[in-house]
Design a protein around this motif. Structure first.
Motif, short mmCIF file in Angstrom:
data_model
loop_
_atom_site.label_atom_id
_atom_site.label_comp_id
_atom_site.label_asym_id
_atom_site.label_seq_id
_atom_site.Cartn_x
_atom_site.Cartn_y
_atom_site.Cartn_z
N THR A 191 0.84 -1.48 0.18
CA THR A 191 -0.38 0.24 -0.35
C THR A 191 0.81 1.36 0.16
O THR A 191 2.23 0.90 0.19
N GLY A 241 -2.20 4.06 -4.97
CA GLY A 241 -0.84 4.52 -3.93
C GLY A 241 0.46 4.68 -3.75
O GLY A 241 1.37 4.74 -4.08
N ALA A 242 0.29 2.95 -3.56
CA ALA A 242 1.91 2.10 -3.68
C ALA A 242 2.76 1.65 -5.74
O ALA A 242 3.73 2.51 -5.06
N PHE A 268 5.18 5.21 -4.94
CA PHE A 268 6.17 4.66 -4.74
C PHE A 268 7.50 4.04 -5.27
O PHE A 268 8.70 4.18 -5.40
N THR A 270 -5.67 1.21 4.30
CA THR A 270 -6.30 0.24 3.74
C THR A 270 -6.92 -0.45 5.24
O THR A 270 -7.41 -0.96 5.02
C1 LIG Z 1 4.99 11.26 0.71
C2 LIG Z 1 4.20 10.09 1.45
C3 LIG Z 1 4.82 9.04 1.89
C4 LIG Z 1 2.85 8.56 2.85
N1 LIG Z 1 3.86 8.02 4.24
C5 LIG Z 1 2.23 6.63 4.25
C6 LIG Z 1 2.53 6.09 5.45
O1 LIG Z 1 4.09 5.98 5.93
N2 LIG Z 1 1.71 5.19 6.01
C7 LIG Z 1 0.29 5.54 5.90
O2 LIG Z 1 -0.46 5.60 6.30
N3 LIG Z 1 0.00 6.85 4.17
C8 LIG Z 1 1.07 7.08 3.78
N4 LIG Z 1 1.02 8.25 2.96
C9 LIG Z 1 -0.54 9.00 2.76
C10 LIG Z 1 -1.51 7.40 1.98
O3 LIG Z 1 -0.07 7.23 0.77
C11 LIG Z 1 -2.83 7.81 1.83
O4 LIG Z 1 -3.47 7.70 2.96
C12 LIG Z 1 -3.66 6.57 1.05
O5 LIG Z 1 -5.04 6.84 0.24
C13 LIG Z 1 -3.48 5.40 1.05
O6 LIG Z 1 -3.59 4.83 -0.09
P1 LIG Z 1 -2.97 3.26 -0.08
O7 LIG Z 1 -3.98 2.43 1.84
O8 LIG Z 1 -4.93 2.59 -0.80
O9 LIG Z 1 -2.61 2.75 -0.62
C14 LIG Z 1 1.88 8.82 2.49
C15 LIG Z 1 1.59 9.48 1.42
C16 LIG Z 1 2.52 10.65 1.14
C17 LIG Z 1 2.02 11.50 0.19
#
Ligand SMILES: Cc1cc2nc3c(=O)[nH]c(=O)nc-3n(C[C@H](O)[C@H](O)[C@H](O)COP(=O)(O)O)c2cc1C
Length: 399
Positions: free
Chosen positions: A13, A42-43, A46, A94
């Protein structure tokens, strides 16, 4: 190859720790697992899917509505395929979706469709980790039997210092191994002694030997992964205390003797992989013995013989001993087995090339009380630990 044949679905994620997830794939593959990866959108900000595709040697799944290239419904097929789903890193977002049954992307939908074991490896800023919503969501998942791991405390990517850093890939793979192992030793309590002991001459100097503790630590870890309750009684070594065991640090042979005594009655299997010092100085000098003092000889006295003492006390316990010999090892081993009432003795010839102290591999001969002789060949101490436990289990089952 601890995970040979296991099917791991890795969910990645959108957290910064995603840069470490390819290492998880690599370590899983090295242990023989088959790995498929599902990424959230989101993943992919990165790490690219191509990285995971290359590391896993499988197509990477990101999109729930992509045209199907076969007739399986992807989220159902992936959910059914996995022995274990591991989400690493798991974002707060997530985790919340998983707890509330929201299925709005491929990963969150697979999670709702799955009956496999799931391990969530959180990674986020400390305040996010400790937010009331996240704490509640993690508690909800734990109540439902989901494995939610700890995080590490460190300097985080956001420059805060605190909890929330993802566990290291090696720790994650170790936990996967722990949770997927057959718990064939679950009924038993196993006490393992490991490492050397130290016998002080004065506040600065001591007598010891070359034992590294590796064999005993592998035995303790493997027994714990196979479900045993493990007491690891260890002399001073350079190794870190393994997870999942009751770690009992000791220094002298007398300390080790006392600790074995404290756990002996509850123990089903006592494995004496330690190399306790047989002798100790007859007297201890409370002050450092000066270089120019007249100390041309050191008087020694015998330490208690742990194996012999507890061999004589044994009731229905299984006792496994080790012998490190430099000559006539089979004859010495057979003698020790009989004198100390052992069920099994593992003999190292410490002069052989692939055997003995400090090394990661070992070549041993195993003698059984019923006369059987086993020569498993050269193997890593990790593999040898499993082999010794397999044979121990046979003895336990035959009782
Ligand atoms: C540079 C950056 C780093 C992030 N690091 C984290 C993290 O370590 N943990 C987290 O829960 N969200 C982090 N986020 C926020 C998530 O990317 C965001 O909540 C996103 O909606 C997660 O979607 P997903 O769960 O579908 O991957 C980060 C966002 C950015 C821009």
């Amino acid at each position: 190859m601890k995970l040979k044949g296991k099917k791991i679905l890795l969910g990645v994620t959108g957290g910064i720790a995603a840069y470490k997830s390819p290492s998880i794939v690599s370590l899983l593959k090295k242990q023989g697992a088959e790995v498929k990866v599902v990424m959230t959108e989101g993943a992919t900000q990165f790490v690219t899917p191509l990285t995971f595709q290359t590391m896993s040697a499988n197509a990477v799944h990101c999109d729930m509505f992509k045209a199907m290239d076969h007739m399986d419904v992807e989220h159902i097929a992936l959910a059914k395929w996995a022995d274990m789903i591991v989400i690493a890193p798991a974002t707060e977002n997530t985790i919340a979706k998983f707890a509330y049954g929201i299925a709005d992307n491929l990963l969150s939908t697979v999670l709702q469709a799955s009956r496999s074991k799931v391990m969530v490896v959180p990674a986020m800023n400390t305040f996010m980790l400790e937010s009331p919503a996240n704490r509640q969501n993690m508690a909800t998942l734990k109540e439902r039997g989901v494995i939610v791991t700890d995080t590490q405390r460190d300097l985080l990517a956001c420059n805060d210092v605190g909890s929330g850093k993802m566990l290291e890939p090696a720790e994650i793979v170790d936990l996967i191994d722990f949770h997927l192992r057959e718990k064939d030793l679950a009924e038993y309590i196993v006490t393992v002694t490991a490492g050397p002991t130290q016998e002080a001459v004065d506040p600065v100097r001591y007598l010891t030997n070359h034992s590294s503790g590796k064999m005993g630590y592998h035995l303790a870890t493997a027994a714990a992964k196979r479900g045993a309750k493990v007491n690891l009684i260890s002399g001073p070594t350079a190794l870190s205390a393994p997870a999942y065991v009751n770690f009992v640090p000791v220094v002298t042979t007398q300390d080790m003797f006392d600790a074995v005594g404290a756990y002996f009655d509850e123990t089903d299997v006592l494995i004496k992989a330690a190399a306790p010092a047989d002798f100790k100085p007859a007297s201890y000098s409370a002050q450092k013995v000066k270089k120019d003092s007249d100390m041309s000889s050191l008087q020694l006295v015998k330490n208690p013989d742990i194996a012999k003492h507890f061999g004589a006390k044994k009731t229905d316990q299984v006792l496994v001993g080790f012998a490190a010999e430099s000559q006539n090892e089979i004859a010495f081993g057979r003698g020790k087995l009989e004198k100390k009432h052992l069920d099994m003795i593992v003999i190292n010839n410490i002069t052989a090339a692939n055997a003995g102290f400090q090394k990661d591999v070992n070549t041993v001969t195993i003698l059984h009380a019923d006369g059987a002789v086993d020569e498993p060949g050269t193997m890593s101490k990790e593999e040898l630990a499993e082999h010794i436990l397999d044979q121990t289990l046979e003895i336990l089952k035959a009782r």
